[in-house]
Design a protein around this motif. Structure first.
Motif, PDB file in Angstrom:
ATOM      1  N   MET A   1       0.833  -1.206   0.000  1.00 47.60           N
ATOM      2  CA  MET A   1       0.000   0.000   0.000  1.00 47.60           C
ATOM      3  C   MET A   1       0.870   1.259   0.000  1.00 47.60           C
ATOM      4  SD  MET A   1      -3.000   1.260  -0.141  1.00 47.60           S
ATOM      5  CE  MET A   1      -4.030  -0.171   0.231  1.00 47.60           C
ATOM      6  N   SER A   2       1.981   1.221   0.764  1.00 47.11           N
ATOM      7  CA  SER A   2       2.873   2.378   0.808  1.00 47.11           C
ATOM      8  C   SER A   2       3.497   2.647  -0.549  1.00 47.11           C
ATOM      9  CB  SER A   2       3.968   2.161   1.855  1.00 47.11           C
ATOM     10  OG  SER A   2       4.758   1.028   1.535  1.00 47.11           O
ATOM     11  N   THR A   3       3.843   1.571  -1.278  1.00 44.74           N
ATOM     12  CA  THR A   3       4.402   1.726  -2.625  1.00 44.74           C
ATOM     13  C   THR A   3       3.382   2.361  -3.561  1.00 44.74           C
ATOM     14  OG1 THR A   3       5.772  -0.241  -2.283  1.00 44.74           O
ATOM     15  CG2 THR A   3       5.474   0.508  -4.544  1.00 44.74           C
ATOM     16  N   LEU A   4       2.143   1.926  -3.441  1.00 40.28           N
ATOM     17  CA  LEU A   4       1.072   2.465  -4.290  1.00 40.28           C
ATOM     18  C   LEU A   4       0.855   3.953  -4.014  1.00 40.28           C
ATOM     19  CD1 LEU A   4      -1.204   1.908  -6.316  1.00 40.28           C
ATOM     20  CD2 LEU A   4      -2.667   1.294  -4.387  1.00 40.28           C
ATOM     21  N   LEU A   5       0.790   4.312  -2.741  1.00 37.32           N
ATOM     22  CA  LEU A   5       0.596   5.715  -2.386  1.00 37.32           C
ATOM     23  C   LEU A   5       1.776   6.569  -2.821  1.00 37.32           C
ATOM     24  CD1 LEU A   5      -0.963   5.381   1.200  1.00 37.32           C
ATOM     25  CD2 LEU A   5      -2.110   6.098  -0.901  1.00 37.32           C
ATOM     26  N   ARG A   6       2.990   6.018  -2.720  1.00 38.85           N
ATOM     27  CA  ARG A   6       4.178   6.768  -3.094  1.00 38.85           C
ATOM     28  C   ARG A   6       4.171   7.104  -4.575  1.00 38.85           C
ATOM     29  NH1 ARG A   6       7.377   4.030  -0.297  1.00 38.85           N
ATOM     30  NH2 ARG A   6       8.020   2.482  -1.848  1.00 38.85           N
ATOM     31  N   SER A   7       3.666   6.189  -5.414  1.00 42.39           N
ATOM     32  CA  SER A   7       3.620   6.447  -6.850  1.00 42.39           C
ATOM     33  C   SER A   7       2.692   7.613  -7.177  1.00 42.39           C
ATOM     34  CB  SER A   7       3.175   5.189  -7.599  1.00 42.39           C
ATOM     35  OG  SER A   7       1.810   4.891  -7.326  1.00 42.39           O
ATOM     36  N   PHE A   8       1.599   7.743  -6.423  1.00 45.11           N
ATOM     37  CA  PHE A   8       0.677   8.859  -6.637  1.00 45.11           C
ATOM     38  C   PHE A   8       1.250  10.171  -6.088  1.00 45.11           C
ATOM     39  CE2 PHE A   8      -2.328   5.387  -7.202  1.00 45.11           C
ATOM     40  CZ  PHE A   8      -3.158   5.866  -8.205  1.00 45.11           C
ATOM     41  N   LEU A   9       1.918  10.096  -4.951  1.00 43.08           N
ATOM     42  CA  LEU A   9       2.447  11.292  -4.311  1.00 43.08           C
ATOM     43  C   LEU A   9       3.626  11.893  -5.064  1.00 43.08           C
ATOM     44  CD1 LEU A   9       2.281  10.185  -0.546  1.00 43.08           C
ATOM     45  CD2 LEU A   9       0.806  11.843  -1.710  1.00 43.08           C
ATOM     46  N   HIS A  10       4.365  11.054  -5.815  1.00 45.55           N
ATOM     47  CA  HIS A  10       5.549  11.530  -6.517  1.00 45.55           C
ATOM     48  C   HIS A  10       5.322  11.716  -8.014  1.00 45.55           C
ATOM     49  CE1 HIS A  10       7.326  10.045  -2.761  1.00 45.55           C
ATOM     50  NE2 HIS A  10       8.336  10.853  -2.999  1.00 45.55           N
ATOM     51  N   ASP A  11       4.082  11.577  -8.458  1.00 49.31           N
ATOM     52  CA  ASP A  11       3.784  11.696  -9.890  1.00 49.31           C
ATOM     53  C   ASP A  11       3.537  13.156 -10.243  1.00 49.31           C
ATOM     54  OD1 ASP A  11       2.784  11.543 -12.497  1.00 49.31           O
ATOM     55  OD2 ASP A  11       1.959   9.543 -12.140  1.00 49.31           O
ATOM     56  N   ARG A  12       4.586  13.862 -10.687  1.00 45.26           N
ATOM     57  CA  ARG A  12       4.481  15.288 -10.984  1.00 45.26           C
ATOM     58  C   ARG A  12       3.546  15.573 -12.156  1.00 45.26           C
ATOM     59  NH1 ARG A  12       5.760  15.859  -6.279  1.00 45.26           N
ATOM     60  NH2 ARG A  12       7.940  15.938  -5.634  1.00 45.26           N
ATOM     61  N   LEU A  13       3.536  14.686 -13.151  1.00 47.13           N
ATOM     62  CA  LEU A  13       2.649  14.881 -14.293  1.00 47.13           C
ATOM     63  C   LEU A  13       1.193  14.822 -13.858  1.00 47.13           C
ATOM     64  CD1 LEU A  13       2.187  15.237 -17.310  1.00 47.13           C
ATOM     65  CD2 LEU A  13       2.432  12.753 -17.580  1.00 47.13           C
ATOM     66  N   LEU A  14       0.871  13.867 -13.002  1.00 47.95           N
ATOM     67  CA  LEU A  14      -0.501  13.762 -12.482  1.00 47.95           C
ATOM     68  C   LEU A  14      -0.876  15.011 -11.710  1.00 47.95           C
ATOM     69  CD1 LEU A  14      -3.095  12.184 -11.924  1.00 47.95           C
ATOM     70  CD2 LEU A  14      -1.935  11.088  -9.993  1.00 47.95           C
ATOM     71  N   HIS A  15       0.035  15.517 -10.895  1.00 47.66           N
ATOM     72  CA  HIS A  15      -0.245  16.735 -10.118  1.00 47.66           C
ATOM     73  C   HIS A  15      -0.499  17.923 -11.052  1.00 47.66           C
ATOM     74  CE1 HIS A  15       2.381  14.779  -6.751  1.00 47.66           C
ATOM     75  NE2 HIS A  15       1.216  14.178  -6.903  1.00 47.66           N
ATOM     76  N   LEU A  16       0.282  18.019 -12.132  1.00 48.01           N
ATOM     77  CA  LEU A  16       0.107  19.110 -13.095  1.00 48.01           C
ATOM     78  C   LEU A  16      -1.252  19.026 -13.778  1.00 48.01           C
ATOM     79  CD1 LEU A  16       1.295  21.516 -14.672  1.00 48.01           C
ATOM     80  CD2 LEU A  16       2.287  19.857 -16.267  1.00 48.01           C
ATOM     81  N   LEU A  17      -1.644  17.816 -14.173  1.00 45.90           N
ATOM     82  CA  LEU A  17      -2.932  17.620 -14.837  1.00 45.90           C
ATOM     83  C   LEU A  17      -4.090  17.924 -13.897  1.00 45.90           C
ATOM     84  CD1 LEU A  17      -2.148  14.343 -16.804  1.00 45.90           C
ATOM     85  CD2 LEU A  17      -2.535  16.600 -17.794  1.00 45.90           C
ATOM     86  N   LEU A  18      -3.959  17.557 -12.636  1.00 44.24           N
ATOM     87  CA  LEU A  18      -5.005  17.840 -11.658  1.00 44.24           C
ATOM     88  C   LEU A  18      -5.137  19.347 -11.419  1.00 44.24           C
ATOM     89  CD1 LEU A  18      -4.411  14.993  -9.037  1.00 44.24           C
ATOM     90  CD2 LEU A  18      -6.258  15.157 -10.713  1.00 44.24           C
ATOM     91  N   ALA A  19      -4.003  20.036 -11.359  1.00 44.21           N
ATOM     92  CA  ALA A  19      -4.034  21.488 -11.168  1.00 44.21           C
ATOM     93  C   ALA A  19      -4.671  22.177 -12.378  1.00 44.21           C
ATOM     94  CB  ALA A  19      -2.613  22.012 -10.942  1.00 44.21           C
ATOM     95  N   LEU A  20      -4.317  21.706 -13.581  1.00 44.76           N
ATOM     96  CA  LEU A  20      -4.918  22.262 -14.790  1.00 44.76           C
ATOM     97  C   LEU A  20      -6.416  22.000 -14.823  1.00 44.76           C
ATOM     98  CD1 LEU A  20      -4.675  23.573 -17.588  1.00 44.76           C
ATOM     99  CD2 LEU A  20      -4.103  21.301 -18.509  1.00 44.76           C
ATOM    100  N   GLY A  21      -6.819  20.793 -14.423  1.00 44.63           N
ATOM    101  CA  GLY A  21      -8.234  20.452 -14.391  1.00 44.63           C
ATOM    102  C   GLY A  21      -9.009  21.329 -13.426  1.00 44.63           C
ATOM    103  N   ALA A  22      -8.416  21.613 -12.277  1.00 45.22           N
ATOM    104  CA  ALA A  22      -9.083  22.475 -11.296  1.00 45.22           C
ATOM    105  C   ALA A  22      -9.307  23.871 -11.868  1.00 45.22           C
ATOM    106  CB  ALA A  22      -8.241  22.543 -10.019  1.00 45.22           C
ATOM    107  N   LEU A  23      -8.318  24.376 -12.617  1.00 41.55           N
ATOM    108  CA  LEU A  23      -8.460  25.692 -13.245  1.00 41.55           C
ATOM    109  C   LEU A  23      -9.539  25.682 -14.323  1.00 41.55           C
ATOM    110  CD1 LEU A  23      -7.481  28.604 -13.680  1.00 41.55           C
ATOM    111  CD2 LEU A  23      -5.745  27.677 -15.248  1.00 41.55           C
TER     112      LEU A  23
END
Length: 369
Positions: A1-23
Motif C-alpha cells: 500500500m505504501s508503494t502504491l501511495l508513493r507512486s501517486f504522491l511523486h507523480d508530478r505529471l498527475l499533479h500538473l494535470l489535476l491542477a490544470l483540471g481544477a483551473l
C-alpha cells in the motif's frame, strides 16, 4: 500500500494535470454529470489489462531470458538499435502502437542486466518507431481506427493512402537511428541468475494475453480484465501491487482536461469556423492541436467538422511526434523507461522529427495530389 501511495504522491505529471483540471473547472461551460462520460473507459480498461499482462510477463522472468538471447545475437549497439526500431515499427502496424511498446520496452529494460547500453535513448527511438509504423494500417493506432470507421476506404485502400508517408518516415527514422547509435561493440557482462524464470506464471500470462486480445475483438474487454485480476490474485498478487496505477490516473485526468478544454467558451465560439478552413490551415490545426491535447482526442474533436481525408489522416499521425502529449504512446514509453532524464531527452529527437515530418508530409501531399 505504501508503494502504491508513493507512486501517486511523486507523480508530478498527475499533479500538473489535476491542477490544470481544477483551473478549467472554473472556466469551462459544462455539466457535472457529463464529466464521467468524458473518459474513454474502454481505453482505460484496455490499458489496465495491458499493464497487468506486461507486469505478469516481467515478473515471470522470461524477459530476462529473452534479453540474454538478444544480447548474445548482436555484437554492436547500432545493429541492435536498428533491429529494435524495426521490430517496434512492424509490431505497431498490426498490434497497435501501445501493445508494441508494452512488449518491447520491458524487454529493452532487461538488457541492462547483460550489457551497458544507452537504454533511455533506445526507448525514445522505439516510441518514435511505433508512431511511424502504426500510421500505415487502419488498426495501427486509435486515430486510424476512428478515421477508417468514418471513411469509405477498404483496408487496402487505407494502407495505400498512408504508405508514402509511412515509408518515408520509417526510412528517416532508420537513418536517424544509424547516426544516433555508435557501431561500438556491446559491453556484455554475464548474469546466470537472470536466466531463472517462472514457467507457470509465464504460461498463464501468455494465455491471458491471447484471451485479452480476443476479448478486444469481441468487445468483452471488461470481463477479460476481471479474469486477469482473478488469476493474478490466485497466482501472483505482486503483479497487482507493482503496476503503475498512477499512469491510469494520468490518462483519466487527461481525458477530463481535454473535455474541459474543448468546452471553454472561447473554443466553442470559434469551433464552427473549422469546417471552412483550407487544406493548409487544416493541416497545421490538426498537427498543432495534437501537440496540446494528443492526436486521438484531436481526431475525435475535428471529425465533427472535417471529413476523414488523406490530409487529415496524415496530419494527426504526424502530430504524434513533437511534444510529449502528441501521442499517448509517448507517455506510455517514457513512463516505463523509469528515467527522469528521458523526459527532456525525448524532445531532442522528437521535435526535429516533427518539423521534418511536417515539411515532408506537406511536400508529399502536394506531389501526390
Amino acid at each position: 500500500m505504501s508503494t502504491l501511495l508513493r507512486s501517486f504522491l511523486h507523480d508530478r505529471l498527475l499533479h500538473l494535470l489535476l491542477a490544470l483540471g481544477a483551473l478549467l473547472l472554473l472556466l469551462a461551460d459544462f455539466r457535472w454529470p457529463d464529466l464521467p462520460r468524458a473518459v474513454d473507459w474502454h481505453t482505460i480498461v484496455t490499458l489496465t489489462g495491458l499493464l497487468l499482462l506486461t507486469k505478469g510477463l516481467e515478473t515471470s522472468g522470461y524477459f530476462d531470458v529473452l534479453g540474454a538471447r538478444l544480447i548474445g545475437r548482436f555484437r554492436h549497439e547500432r545493429a541492435l538499435a536498428l533491429f529494435m526500431v524495426l521490430a517496434a515499427a512492424l509490431l505497431s502496424t498490426f498490434l497497435t502502437n501501445d501493445v508494441a511498446l508494452f512488449i518491447l520496452v520491458p524487454l529493452t529494460l532487461t538488457l541492462r542486466k547483460f550489457s551497458r547500453l544507452p537504454l533511455s535513448r533506445l526507448i525514445i527511438f522505439e516510441a518514435l518507431a511505433v508512431n511511424a509504423g502504426s500510421l500505415l494500417t487502419p488498426v495501427g493506432n486509435p486515430q486510424n481506427i476512428l478515421l477508417w470507421s468514418h471513411g469509405k476506404l477498404s483496408v487496402a485502400g487505407f494502407i495505400a493512402q498512408m504508405a508514402p508517408l509511412a515509408i518515408w518516415l520509417l526510412l528517416t527514422l532508420l537513418a536517424l537511428t544509424w547516426f544516433s547509435f555508435k557501431p561500438r561493440a556491446i559491453e556484455k557482462h554475464g548474469n546466470d541468475d537472470a536466466r531463472q524464470w517462472q514457467k507457470p506464471l509465464f504460461a498463464l500470462s501468455v494465455l491471458l494475453y491471447l484471451v485479452f486480445v480476443a476479448a478486444l475483438e469481441w468487445q468483452m474487454t471488461g470481463w477479460a480484465l476481471l479474469l486477469i485480476i482473478g488469476c493474478y490474485l490466485l497466482m501472483a498478487r505482486r503483479v497487482l501491487t507493482t503496476i503503475d496505477w498512477s499512469l491510469l490516473a494520468v490518462f483519466i485526468a487527461m481525458f477530463i482536461d481535454v473535455y474541459l478544454l474543448t468546452h471553454l467558451p472561447l473554443v466553442q465560439r470559434h469551433f464552427d469556423a473549422v469546417a471552412h478552413l483550407g487544406d493548409g490551415a487544416i493541416y497545421l490545426l490538426a498537427i498543432g492541436l495534437s501537440q496540446v491535447i494528443s492526436n486521438v482526442p484531436a481526431t475525435i474533436l475535428l471529425l465533427q467538422k472535417i471529413p476523414p481525408s488523406e490530409l487529415f489522416a496524415w496530419a494527426v499521425n504526424i502530430g504524434g511526434f513533437g511534444l510529449l502529449p502528441g501521442s499517448l504512446a509517448n507517455l506510455i514509453a517514457l513512463r516505463m523507461a523509469q528515467d527522469r532524464r528521458v523526459w527532456w531527452q525525448f524532445h531532442l529527437f522528437s521535435l526535429p522529427m516533427l518539423a521534418w515530418s511536417m515539411l515532408c508530409g506537406w511536400l508529399l501531399l502536394r506531389l501526390l495530389s
